[in-house]
Design a protein around this motif. Sequence first.
Motif, PDB file in Angstrom:
ATOM      1  N   MET A  11      11.675  20.176 -30.566  1.00 41.48           N
ATOM      2  CA  MET A  11      11.758  19.946 -31.992  1.00 41.48           C
ATOM      3  C   MET A  11      12.250  18.418 -32.199  1.00 41.48           C
ATOM      4  O   MET A  11      12.844  17.759 -31.226  1.00 41.48           O
ATOM      5  CB  MET A  11      13.124  20.675 -32.369  1.00 41.48           C
ATOM      6  CG  MET A  11      12.814  22.041 -32.524  1.00 41.48           C
ATOM      7  SD  MET A  11      14.050  22.937 -33.583  1.00 41.48           S
ATOM      8  CE  MET A  11      15.571  22.756 -32.812  1.00 41.48           C
ATOM      9  N   ARG A  12      11.836  17.814 -33.343  1.00 40.59           N
ATOM     10  CA  ARG A  12      12.358  16.483 -33.793  1.00 40.59           C
ATOM     11  C   ARG A  12      13.520  16.532 -34.374  1.00 40.59           C
ATOM     12  O   ARG A  12      13.882  17.262 -35.354  1.00 40.59           O
ATOM     13  CB  ARG A  12      11.092  16.022 -34.891  1.00 40.59           C
ATOM     14  CG  ARG A  12       9.808  15.727 -34.377  1.00 40.59           C
ATOM     15  CD  ARG A  12       8.951  15.237 -35.324  1.00 40.59           C
ATOM     16  NE  ARG A  12       9.256  14.101 -36.126  1.00 40.59           N
ATOM     17  CZ  ARG A  12       9.252  12.665 -35.529  1.00 40.59           C
ATOM     18  NH1 ARG A  12       8.380  12.537 -34.324  1.00 40.59           N
ATOM     19  NH2 ARG A  12       9.543  11.698 -36.356  1.00 40.59           N
ATOM     20  N   VAL A  13      14.701  15.687 -33.752  1.00 41.17           N
ATOM     21  CA  VAL A  13      15.813  15.823 -34.060  1.00 41.17           C
ATOM     22  C   VAL A  13      16.280  14.554 -34.574  1.00 41.17           C
ATOM     23  O   VAL A  13      15.863  13.581 -34.095  1.00 41.17           O
ATOM     24  CB  VAL A  13      16.718  16.240 -32.999  1.00 41.17           C
ATOM     25  CG1 VAL A  13      18.164  15.956 -33.065  1.00 41.17           C
ATOM     26  CG2 VAL A  13      16.254  17.466 -32.495  1.00 41.17           C
ATOM     27  N   VAL A  14      17.003  14.427 -36.023  1.00 36.56           N
ATOM     28  CA  VAL A  14      17.768  13.213 -36.296  1.00 36.56           C
ATOM     29  C   VAL A  14      19.335  13.574 -36.150  1.00 36.56           C
ATOM     30  O   VAL A  14      19.770  14.774 -37.019  1.00 36.56           O
ATOM     31  CB  VAL A  14      17.300  12.982 -37.980  1.00 36.56           C
ATOM     32  CG1 VAL A  14      18.097  11.780 -38.323  1.00 36.56           C
ATOM     33  CG2 VAL A  14      15.749  12.713 -37.776  1.00 36.56           C
TER      34      VAL A  14
ATOM     35  N   ILE B  79      20.129  13.481 -25.995  1.00 34.98           N
ATOM     36  CA  ILE B  79      19.151  12.598 -25.461  1.00 34.98           C
ATOM     37  C   ILE B  79      18.611  13.218 -24.148  1.00 34.98           C
ATOM     38  O   ILE B  79      17.428  12.904 -23.810  1.00 34.98           O
ATOM     39  CB  ILE B  79      19.769  11.155 -25.524  1.00 34.98           C
ATOM     40  CG1 ILE B  79      20.263  10.981 -26.779  1.00 34.98           C
ATOM     41  CG2 ILE B  79      19.030  10.292 -24.678  1.00 34.98           C
ATOM     42  CD1 ILE B  79      21.114   9.738 -26.716  1.00 34.98           C
ATOM     43  N   ALA B  80      19.407  13.820 -23.373  1.00 29.40           N
ATOM     44  CA  ALA B  80      19.180  14.203 -21.887  1.00 29.40           C
ATOM     45  C   ALA B  80      18.177  15.236 -21.934  1.00 29.40           C
ATOM     46  O   ALA B  80      17.556  15.610 -20.857  1.00 29.40           O
ATOM     47  CB  ALA B  80      20.321  14.481 -21.171  1.00 29.40           C
ATOM     48  N   SER B  81      18.148  16.122 -23.019  1.00 29.49           N
ATOM     49  CA  SER B  81      17.471  17.648 -23.017  1.00 29.49           C
ATOM     50  C   SER B  81      16.002  17.257 -23.350  1.00 29.49           C
ATOM     51  O   SER B  81      15.557  16.356 -23.853  1.00 29.49           O
ATOM     52  CB  SER B  81      17.908  18.355 -24.430  1.00 29.49           C
ATOM     53  OG  SER B  81      17.073  19.214 -24.617  1.00 29.49           O
ATOM     54  N   ASP B  82      15.108  18.083 -22.386  1.00 32.13           N
ATOM     55  CA  ASP B  82      13.919  18.221 -22.357  1.00 32.13           C
ATOM     56  C   ASP B  82      13.252  18.779 -23.503  1.00 32.13           C
ATOM     57  O   ASP B  82      12.137  18.971 -23.548  1.00 32.13           O
ATOM     58  CB  ASP B  82      13.179  18.226 -20.821  1.00 32.13           C
ATOM     59  CG  ASP B  82      13.777  20.042 -20.565  1.00 32.13           C
ATOM     60  OD1 ASP B  82      14.473  20.609 -21.395  1.00 32.13           O
ATOM     61  OD2 ASP B  82      13.548  20.299 -19.328  1.00 32.13           O
TER      62      ASP B  82
ATOM     63  N   LEU C 189      20.917  24.883 -30.850  1.00 34.49           N
ATOM     64  CA  LEU C 189      19.427  24.257 -31.259  1.00 34.49           C
ATOM     65  C   LEU C 189      18.305  25.028 -30.572  1.00 34.49           C
ATOM     66  O   LEU C 189      17.278  25.226 -30.963  1.00 34.49           O
ATOM     67  CB  LEU C 189      19.688  22.787 -31.194  1.00 34.49           C
ATOM     68  CG  LEU C 189      20.376  21.899 -31.942  1.00 34.49           C
ATOM     69  CD1 LEU C 189      20.188  20.522 -31.666  1.00 34.49           C
ATOM     70  CD2 LEU C 189      20.511  22.355 -33.373  1.00 34.49           C
ATOM     71  N   ASN C 190      18.630  25.144 -29.284  1.00 36.19           N
ATOM     72  CA  ASN C 190      17.739  25.963 -28.242  1.00 36.19           C
ATOM     73  C   ASN C 190      17.427  27.363 -28.918  1.00 36.19           C
ATOM     74  O   ASN C 190      16.393  27.593 -29.081  1.00 36.19           O
ATOM     75  CB  ASN C 190      18.297  26.183 -26.924  1.00 36.19           C
ATOM     76  CG  ASN C 190      18.389  25.003 -26.196  1.00 36.19           C
ATOM     77  OD1 ASN C 190      17.837  23.902 -26.583  1.00 36.19           O
ATOM     78  ND2 ASN C 190      18.935  24.760 -25.078  1.00 36.19           N
ATOM     79  N   ALA C 191      18.419  28.093 -29.513  1.00 37.04           N
ATOM     80  CA  ALA C 191      18.076  29.468 -30.134  1.00 37.04           C
ATOM     81  C   ALA C 191      17.267  29.275 -31.242  1.00 37.04           C
ATOM     82  O   ALA C 191      16.663  29.972 -31.485  1.00 37.04           O
ATOM     83  CB  ALA C 191      19.683  30.160 -30.459  1.00 37.04           C
ATOM     84  N   ILE C 192      17.485  28.510 -32.049  1.00 34.04           N
ATOM     85  CA  ILE C 192      16.703  28.044 -33.294  1.00 34.04           C
ATOM     86  C   ILE C 192      15.524  27.716 -32.786  1.00 34.04           C
ATOM     87  O   ILE C 192      14.377  28.346 -33.530  1.00 34.04           O
ATOM     88  CB  ILE C 192      17.396  26.835 -34.155  1.00 34.04           C
ATOM     89  CG1 ILE C 192      18.797  27.360 -34.601  1.00 34.04           C
ATOM     90  CG2 ILE C 192      16.516  26.162 -35.305  1.00 34.04           C
ATOM     91  CD1 ILE C 192      19.336  25.933 -35.206  1.00 34.04           C
ATOM     92  N   GLU C 193      15.297  26.909 -31.942  1.00 37.55           N
ATOM     93  CA  GLU C 193      13.821  26.688 -31.596  1.00 37.55           C
ATOM     94  C   GLU C 193      13.029  27.861 -31.095  1.00 37.55           C
ATOM     95  O   GLU C 193      11.909  28.214 -31.226  1.00 37.55           O
ATOM     96  CB  GLU C 193      13.833  25.496 -30.483  1.00 37.55           C
ATOM     97  CG  GLU C 193      12.106  24.975 -30.211  1.00 37.55           C
ATOM     98  CD  GLU C 193      12.250  23.940 -28.989  1.00 37.55           C
ATOM     99  OE1 GLU C 193      11.438  23.126 -29.204  1.00 37.55           O
ATOM    100  OE2 GLU C 193      13.365  23.882 -28.424  1.00 37.55           O
ATOM    101  N   ALA C 194      13.706  28.784 -30.313  1.00 39.71           N
ATOM    102  CA  ALA C 194      13.158  30.043 -29.902  1.00 39.71           C
ATOM    103  C   ALA C 194      13.083  31.208 -30.911  1.00 39.71           C
ATOM    104  O   ALA C 194      12.819  32.242 -30.513  1.00 39.71           O
ATOM    105  CB  ALA C 194      14.139  30.510 -28.608  1.00 39.71           C
TER     106      ALA C 194
END
Length: 307
Positions: free
Chosen positions: A1-4, A20-23, A181-186
């Motif tokens: 995801m694009r994050v601001v 920042i470290a997340s892939d 955020l991972n849960a939102i993306e999934a």
Amino acid sequence: MRVVFAGTPDPAVPSLERLIASDKHDVVAVITRPDAASGRGRTVGRSPVGRLADEHGIPVLSPHRPSDPDFLDALIALDPDVCPVVAYGALLPRPVLNVPKFGWINLHFSLLPAWRGAAPVQAAIAAGDDVTGASTFLLEEGMDTGPVLGVVTESVKPTDTAGDLLARLAVSGAELLEATLNAIEAGEASAIAQSEDGVSYAHKVTVESARIDWTSSAAAVDRHVRSVTPAPGAWTTIGDTRLKVAPVSLSDVELEPGRILVRKDGVFVGTATRAVLLGDIQPQGKKLMKALDWARGARLTETAVAL
């Protein structure tokens, strides 16, 4: 995801570091408060979040007001999927809230709906809470009222200062924010409306509100001092001298509220219950020192009173 990412002080840094470290997430920009003066020299400098973004070559937006049209245009151009926010320090208007596809996800350092507001960690310590935590929730125009996406709990230790507890919550909260955020993306996130029961508010801590009330109980004085340490710092006055007071210890000594007793084993100040033993103190304009060292140098009399 694009994050601001939006954030300003040190407690927001662990969250930005994790993202920042997340892939899984691409931090395309950071929003932080404008450069401000800090420290004794009042040197103007970048916020901790801004400095971290600079180190990683991430563009930084620092609007004076989030309602500025130029800021809204810049945010729209970034086309973020989601905007996580941690202690940014300014209210976001509805047009800004509407920009990201999945909204603004706020990391708040309490177990909502408890301690909505500016100083939840300080409030939890001052109230004597045994357990607190952090919550992620969907930001809306109300004060920390949005539906909750996730929580993490944290025990409050008997000796915790606000700085101690916030440092731990900043780390565990960063992990929670990334998981949210991972849960939102999934497509697995579930937002639960906050209960109307158990709502409490944590008002901003000011220098004046950090003043010690010696007519409180010893336990309340202890919690109050720890709740405003390290900033803005608890304080009192003795005669014409204003003193910043570091965390205290409970004692079995009995004294009238505010009455001071100097003995070989320390400096005691009375409260509504029993006296507390002062640890370190800092006279205005001087360095931190042991309370007993200061008291001997100041030659306190038996009639000395802390106000």
